[in-house]
Enzyme design. Structure first.
Site, mmCIF file in Angstrom:
data_model
loop_
_atom_site.group_PDB
_atom_site.id
_atom_site.type_symbol
_atom_site.label_atom_id
_atom_site.label_comp_id
_atom_site.label_asym_id
_atom_site.label_seq_id
_atom_site.Cartn_x
_atom_site.Cartn_y
_atom_site.Cartn_z
ATOM 1 N NE ARG A 114 -3.572 2.659 0.505
ATOM 2 C CZ ARG A 114 -3.276 3.925 0.199
ATOM 3 N NH1 ARG A 114 -2.114 4.204 -0.361
ATOM 4 N NH2 ARG A 114 -4.135 4.886 0.461
ATOM 5 C CG HIS A 117 -1.124 6.383 2.228
ATOM 6 N ND1 HIS A 117 -0.631 5.115 2.473
ATOM 7 C CD2 HIS A 117 -2.220 6.503 3.027
ATOM 8 C CE1 HIS A 117 -1.401 4.505 3.360
ATOM 9 N NE2 HIS A 117 -2.372 5.331 3.728
ATOM 10 C CG HIS A 119 -5.073 8.952 5.626
ATOM 11 N ND1 HIS A 119 -5.176 8.747 6.981
ATOM 12 C CD2 HIS A 119 -4.581 7.793 5.095
ATOM 13 C CE1 HIS A 119 -4.793 7.506 7.257
ATOM 14 N NE2 HIS A 119 -4.413 6.896 6.146
ATOM 15 C CD GLU A 123 -4.236 3.291 8.013
ATOM 16 O OE1 GLU A 123 -4.289 4.161 7.115
ATOM 17 O OE2 GLU A 123 -3.466 2.312 7.967
ATOM 18 C CG HIS A 162 0.478 5.266 7.210
ATOM 19 N ND1 HIS A 162 -0.073 6.509 7.397
ATOM 20 C CD2 HIS A 162 -0.518 4.500 6.689
ATOM 21 C CE1 HIS A 162 -1.349 6.501 7.015
ATOM 22 N NE2 HIS A 162 -1.643 5.292 6.572
ATOM 23 C CD GLU A 185 -7.081 3.051 1.361
ATOM 24 O OE1 GLU A 185 -7.212 3.462 2.524
ATOM 25 O OE2 GLU A 185 -5.978 2.839 0.827
HETATM 26 MN MN MN Z 1 -3.522 4.925 5.479
#
Ligand code: MN
Ligand code: MN
Length: 404
Positions: A114, A117, A119, A123, A162, A185
């Site tokens: 993943r 990134h 946000h 999370e 992360h 997401e």
């Molecule tokens: Mn995330």
């Protein structure tokens, strides 16, 4: 096999014992055709759908009103597939009641990443399968790199960048919960996206490198992509001389002793008191067949639920005479607004396991039984017309999972 229609079960007034005696755990779809014309459904219908939550078609006699949809399922929402892995999400867009939290279910096979990134919301995560490696860096440039396995949690505060990567032999699957029901997401801040939208001379200046250094950055963001399975954790950690974050971003929840255990089940809690990095509290609840998470509510937060295994029935009391009952199965998500009363009952034959996730840092619930058993017996008796001797025998401490 003996089958009882819901009508018959409820008419006895001893539904629980009758169901248990017959080994019947839920109402079968065929009971939808009733002998009473007013209760029949001769038109087109879908028995498979009706069986998922039988209380949609016919609520319990104690139910009243429509609280909207209290259940959603990862199994019935759109899945975003890539060549490397996938993710699907439950947000206010497909689960309108979930205003304060959104959930994601993601699969990363071995090596799948993943993308790096960040946000705005925080999370919180629970690993449902396999193993993975997560990385993060905090505002003081402290590093975190850790491996997680089934049953582990992680927590990245809002704004902390992360990544997640599947380890051998088969990567991982996990549940993410964000403290914003509107989060998606699909709209995170991706490292490749920023590189693609920053002038090359600015990147060169920022990193003090020649302009052609970043010529090969992918022109389309990666989101989830394949990469080699990483080497040892020690080698990864050794690449940076920076200190570790003061509080690790991962937490082995299954290693925690339950805060409550009875013959009916157990409750484990991970909140700021034992998982120092988190600002989102959570509980892992296990209930044996016939057992029940007692009537209670949460005074400081909405509750976001994820059903891991077993079959549950939840009753939700909303005041003004409104109460709805809903059934849950693995991969389902449930949601209860702050201070709304509820109970969760194991109506299946297997152990029921589910997660309760909250936006508050410290776990908190109020027990109906503890409330009424710690105020004067005469006061309660005057409300409920129960005799004093019965009230005096009830437990005054909290019993989150009612003993069988
Ligand atoms: Mn995330
Ligand atoms: Mn609860």
């Amino acid at each position: 096999m003996i089958t009882y229609s819901r009508r018959n079960i409820l008419a006895t007034g001893a539904a629980g014992s009758l169901i248990a005696a017959a080994g019947v755990t839920r109402v079968n779809a065929e009971t939808y055709s009733s002998s009473s014309p007013s209760q029949s459904d001769p038109g087109p219908h879908d028995p498979a759908q009706e069986a998922i939550n039988p209380y949609d078609w016919q609520s319990l006699p104690t139910d009243h009103g429509n609280l909207g949809t209290l259940r959603q399922s990862f199994s019935t929402v759109h899945n975003r597939h890539t060549d490397a892995g996938w993710a699907r999400e439950v947000t206010v867009r497909n689960f309108p009641i979930s205003k304060k939290m959104a959930g994601v279910n993601m699969r990363l096979p071995a090596g799948a990443v993943r993308e790096l990134h960040w946000h705005v919301p925080a999370e919180w995560a629970y690993v449902t399968y396999g193993t993975g490696r997560i990385t993060g860096v905090d505002k003081d440039a402290n590093k975190f790199i850790g491996d997680v396995k089934q049953g582990d949690l992680w927590f990245f505060p809002g704004g902390v960048p992360h990544s997640i990567q599947g380890l051998g032999p088969d990567g991982c699957e996990f549940i993410l919960v964000f403290n914003d029901g509107n989060f998606s997401e699909d709209s995170t801040f991706l490292i490749t996206d920023w590189f693609n939208h920053t002038p090359p001379e600015v990147l060169a200046k920022n990193f003090s490198v020649p302009q052609n250094t970043f010529d090969k950055v992918p022109k389309k963001d990666l989101w989830i992509f394949n990469a080699p399975v990483p080497g040892s954790l020690q080698d990864d950690l050794a690449q940076s001389k920076q200190p570790n974050v003061p509080n690790p971003y991962s937490f082995a929840m299954l290693d925690e002793k339950p805060v409550f255990k009875s013959a009916g089940g157990s409750v484990r809690i991970a909140d700021k008191n034992n998982f120092k990095a988190t600002t989102m509290a959570a509980a892992l609840v296990e209930i044996e067949p016939g057992g029940m998470r007692e009537l209670h509510w949460h005074p400081t937060s909405d509750e976001w639920q994820y059903y891991i295994s077993g079959t549950a029935r939840m009753g939700v009391f909303h005041g003004e005479g409104r109460n709805n009952t809903v059934e849950f199965h693995p991969s389902d998500v449930g949601y209860i607004p702050q201070s709304i009363g509820h109970y969760v009952e194991n109506i299946g034959k297997d152990t029921l396991r589910f997660l309760e996730v909250f936006t508050s840092a410290e776990y908190a619930d109020v027990s109906l039984a503890s409330w009424m058993n710690n105020v004067p017996h005469e006061l309660v008796a005057a409300h409920l017309n129960v005799d004093l001797a019965t009230l005096q025998k009830l437990a005054q401490n909290k019993t989150p999972v009612v003993p069988l």
